[in-house]
Design a protein around this motif. Sequence first.
Motif, short mmCIF file in Angstrom:
data_model
loop_
_atom_site.label_atom_id
_atom_site.label_comp_id
_atom_site.label_asym_id
_atom_site.label_seq_id
_atom_site.Cartn_x
_atom_site.Cartn_y
_atom_site.Cartn_z
N ALA A 21 0.84 -1.19 0.00
CA ALA A 21 0.00 0.00 0.00
C ALA A 21 0.88 1.25 0.00
O ALA A 21 1.69 1.45 0.88
N GLY A 22 0.73 2.07 -1.02
CA GLY A 22 1.48 3.31 -1.13
C GLY A 22 2.94 3.12 -1.54
O GLY A 22 3.73 4.05 -1.46
N SER A 23 3.32 1.95 -1.98
CA SER A 23 4.70 1.64 -2.35
C SER A 23 4.80 1.37 -3.84
O SER A 23 3.86 0.85 -4.44
N PRO A 24 5.95 1.70 -4.45
CA PRO A 24 6.14 1.39 -5.87
C PRO A 24 6.50 -0.07 -6.12
O PRO A 24 6.68 -0.49 -7.25
N PHE A 25 6.59 -0.87 -5.06
CA PHE A 25 7.01 -2.25 -5.19
C PHE A 25 5.83 -3.17 -5.45
O PHE A 25 4.71 -2.88 -5.08
N SER A 26 6.13 -4.30 -6.06
CA SER A 26 5.09 -5.26 -6.44
C SER A 26 4.67 -6.12 -5.25
O SER A 26 5.38 -6.21 -4.25
N PRO A 27 3.53 -6.79 -5.37
CA PRO A 27 3.13 -7.76 -4.34
C PRO A 27 4.19 -8.84 -4.13
O PRO A 27 4.39 -9.31 -3.02
N GLU A 28 4.88 -9.23 -5.21
CA GLU A 28 5.93 -10.24 -5.09
C GLU A 28 7.11 -9.72 -4.25
O GLU A 28 7.69 -10.46 -3.47
N ASP A 29 7.42 -8.43 -4.40
CA ASP A 29 8.45 -7.82 -3.55
C ASP A 29 8.02 -7.88 -2.09
O ASP A 29 8.82 -8.14 -1.20
N ALA A 30 6.74 -7.63 -1.86
CA ALA A 30 6.21 -7.65 -0.50
C ALA A 30 6.27 -9.06 0.09
O ALA A 30 6.52 -9.22 1.28
N VAL A 31 6.04 -10.08 -0.73
CA VAL A 31 6.14 -11.46 -0.26
C VAL A 31 7.57 -11.74 0.20
O VAL A 31 7.79 -12.30 1.27
N LEU A 32 8.53 -11.34 -0.61
CA LEU A 32 9.94 -11.54 -0.25
C LEU A 32 10.24 -10.87 1.09
O LEU A 32 10.82 -11.48 2.00
N ALA A 33 9.82 -9.62 1.24
CA ALA A 33 10.07 -8.88 2.49
C ALA A 33 9.38 -9.56 3.67
O ALA A 33 9.95 -9.67 4.76
N ALA A 34 8.15 -10.02 3.46
CA ALA A 34 7.40 -10.66 4.55
C ALA A 34 8.08 -11.94 5.01
O ALA A 34 8.14 -12.21 6.22
N ILE A 35 8.59 -12.73 4.09
CA ILE A 35 9.28 -13.97 4.47
C ILE A 35 10.51 -13.64 5.31
O ILE A 35 10.73 -14.24 6.36
N LEU A 36 11.31 -12.69 4.84
CA LEU A 36 12.52 -12.34 5.59
C LEU A 36 12.19 -11.86 6.99
O LEU A 36 12.83 -12.26 7.97
N LYS A 37 11.18 -11.01 7.11
CA LYS A 37 10.79 -10.50 8.43
C LYS A 37 10.24 -11.62 9.31
O LYS A 37 10.60 -11.74 10.49
N ARG A 70 14.57 -2.48 -1.99
CA ARG A 70 14.79 -3.82 -2.55
C ARG A 70 16.11 -4.36 -2.02
O ARG A 70 17.00 -3.62 -1.63
N ILE A 71 16.22 -5.67 -2.05
CA ILE A 71 17.43 -6.34 -1.56
C ILE A 71 18.13 -6.99 -2.76
O ILE A 71 17.48 -7.55 -3.65
N SER A 72 19.45 -6.90 -2.79
CA SER A 72 20.21 -7.54 -3.86
C SER A 72 20.29 -9.04 -3.60
O SER A 72 20.07 -9.51 -2.47
N TYR A 73 20.62 -9.78 -4.64
CA TYR A 73 20.77 -11.23 -4.50
C TYR A 73 21.87 -11.56 -3.48
O TYR A 73 21.70 -12.43 -2.63
N VAL A 74 22.99 -10.84 -3.55
CA VAL A 74 24.10 -11.08 -2.63
C VAL A 74 23.67 -10.81 -1.19
O VAL A 74 23.97 -11.58 -0.28
N GLU A 75 22.92 -9.71 -0.97
CA GLU A 75 22.42 -9.41 0.36
C GLU A 75 21.45 -10.49 0.83
O GLU A 75 21.47 -10.89 2.00
N LEU A 76 20.59 -10.95 -0.07
CA LEU A 76 19.62 -11.99 0.27
C LEU A 76 20.32 -13.26 0.73
O LEU A 76 19.98 -13.84 1.77
N VAL A 77 21.31 -13.69 -0.03
CA VAL A 77 22.05 -14.91 0.33
C VAL A 77 22.74 -14.74 1.68
O VAL A 77 22.70 -15.64 2.53
#
Length: 108
Positions: A21-37, A70-77
């Motif tokens: 909500a109110g973000s330029p990011f996609s729902p898929e981006d939000a899923v990634l963030a939600a999993i990490l949190k 957004r998180i980079s692949y290297v940061e994600l790993v």
Amino acid sequence: SPPLPPTGRRSARQRADCLVAGSPFSPEDAVLAAILKDWRARMCLNQMHIAEGAAMRRSDVSKVEAGTRRISYVELVSWLAVMGFSIGVFDDEYQDRVQELHTSVDCD
């Protein structure tokens, strides 16, 4: 990978709607963030643990979890390694939640 403690979680659609909500990011981006949190909290780690272990600033960890960076692949790993998870385990969860997101009905 260490087992995750059980949690009563909202659907992927509900989490994604909250984060996007109110973000330029996609729902898929939000899923990634939600999993990490979710995983970080369920592993009883704070944001500083992740930041130090993944060579990130704590404010960037917070922004990733809030869906404003957004998180980079290297940061994600690196983030996953701090929690003891592989990218493969993460991808399985991500794909499941994205599938749920795309097949769920409107939650209003």
